[in-house]
Design a protein around this motif. Structure first.
Motif, PDB file in Angstrom:
ATOM      1  N   TYR A  39       0.847  -1.202   0.000  1.00  0.00           N
ATOM      2  CA  TYR A  39       0.000   0.000   0.000  1.00  0.00           C
ATOM      3  C   TYR A  39       0.873   1.239   0.000  1.00  0.00           C
ATOM      4  O   TYR A  39       2.001   1.229   0.475  1.00  0.00           O
ATOM      5  CB  TYR A  39      -0.913   0.019   1.252  1.00  0.00           C
ATOM      6  N   CYS A  56      -7.949   2.703  -4.113  1.00  0.00           N
ATOM      7  CA  CYS A  56      -9.146   2.300  -3.381  1.00  0.00           C
ATOM      8  C   CYS A  56     -10.130   3.475  -3.400  1.00  0.00           C
ATOM      9  O   CYS A  56      -9.786   4.571  -2.962  1.00  0.00           O
ATOM     10  CB  CYS A  56      -8.796   1.932  -1.943  1.00  0.00           C
ATOM     11  N   ILE A  63      -3.405   0.564  -3.714  1.00  0.00           N
ATOM     12  CA  ILE A  63      -3.160  -0.849  -3.447  1.00  0.00           C
ATOM     13  C   ILE A  63      -2.208  -1.349  -4.523  1.00  0.00           C
ATOM     14  O   ILE A  63      -2.400  -1.086  -5.706  1.00  0.00           O
ATOM     15  CB  ILE A  63      -4.477  -1.643  -3.501  1.00  0.00           C
ATOM     16  N   TYR A  76      -7.905  -6.758  -2.110  1.00  0.00           N
ATOM     17  CA  TYR A  76      -8.367  -6.460  -0.765  1.00  0.00           C
ATOM     18  C   TYR A  76      -7.646  -5.222  -0.255  1.00  0.00           C
ATOM     19  O   TYR A  76      -6.423  -5.147  -0.302  1.00  0.00           O
ATOM     20  CB  TYR A  76      -8.075  -7.650   0.152  1.00  0.00           C
ATOM     21  N   CYS A  77      -8.418  -4.248   0.218  1.00  0.00           N
ATOM     22  CA  CYS A  77      -7.821  -3.048   0.808  1.00  0.00           C
ATOM     23  C   CYS A  77      -7.804  -3.224   2.320  1.00  0.00           C
ATOM     24  O   CYS A  77      -8.847  -3.132   2.970  1.00  0.00           O
ATOM     25  CB  CYS A  77      -8.626  -1.814   0.418  1.00  0.00           C
ATOM     26  N   SER A  82     -11.959  -3.214   2.633  1.00  0.00           N
ATOM     27  CA  SER A  82     -12.895  -3.331   1.517  1.00  0.00           C
ATOM     28  C   SER A  82     -12.423  -4.387   0.530  1.00  0.00           C
ATOM     29  O   SER A  82     -11.236  -4.477   0.233  1.00  0.00           O
ATOM     30  CB  SER A  82     -13.002  -2.000   0.761  1.00  0.00           C
ATOM     31  N   LEU A  84     -12.486  -5.295  -3.277  1.00  0.00           N
ATOM     32  CA  LEU A  84     -12.650  -4.485  -4.479  1.00  0.00           C
ATOM     33  C   LEU A  84     -12.505  -5.331  -5.736  1.00  0.00           C
ATOM     34  O   LEU A  84     -11.829  -6.359  -5.731  1.00  0.00           O
ATOM     35  CB  LEU A  84     -11.592  -3.375  -4.499  1.00  0.00           C
ATOM     36  N   VAL A  98     -16.110  -1.232  -5.162  1.00  0.00           N
ATOM     37  CA  VAL A  98     -16.368  -2.130  -4.047  1.00  0.00           C
ATOM     38  C   VAL A  98     -17.156  -3.339  -4.533  1.00  0.00           C
ATOM     39  O   VAL A  98     -18.125  -3.207  -5.279  1.00  0.00           O
ATOM     40  CB  VAL A  98     -17.145  -1.393  -2.929  1.00  0.00           C
TER      41      VAL A  98
END
Ligand SMILES: [Zn+2]
Length: 100
Positions: A39, A56, A63, A76-77, A82, A84, A98
């Motif tokens: 990240y 995101c 990401i 995946y965040c 979240s 995504l 999302v």
């Protein structure tokens, strides 16, 4: 080490070069240290996303995956938890929305 890119779609892209990206820790401190390299902070409209990066839409964190992202990839965040889905927008760029 778990890549934010989730499951299944791990083979190199058809016609792609299968390139792996080396991620460096940019000091992103909102996730545990071992996940920091996945990240980075979004620097605003002037920021350029690499082929292995997607923004995101929820928390505006970038990401990063170890390989180029493609339409339909699920990521995946961790900072905002979240799930995504990556898609190609009207401008031909990758975006995430999302997943429900
Ligand atoms: Zn997020």
């Amino acid at each position: 080490m778990r890549d934010p890119l989730e499951g299944g779609n791990t083979a190199p892209a058809e016609g792609g070069d299968g390139r792996r990206y080396v991620l460096e820790d940019t000091g992103f401190d909102e996730v545990p240290k071992k996940y920091r390299r996945f990240y980075r902070k979004w620097k605003g409209p002037g920021d350029t996303l690499a082929p292995n990066e997607v923004l995101c839409p929820v928390c505006k964190v970038v990401i990063r995956s170890t390989r180029a992202l493609r339409d339909g990839d699920r990521v995946y965040c961790m900072p905002c938890m979240s799930r995504l889905v990556v898609f190609t927008n009207d401008a031909g760029a990758l975006e995430a929305r999302v997943a429900y």
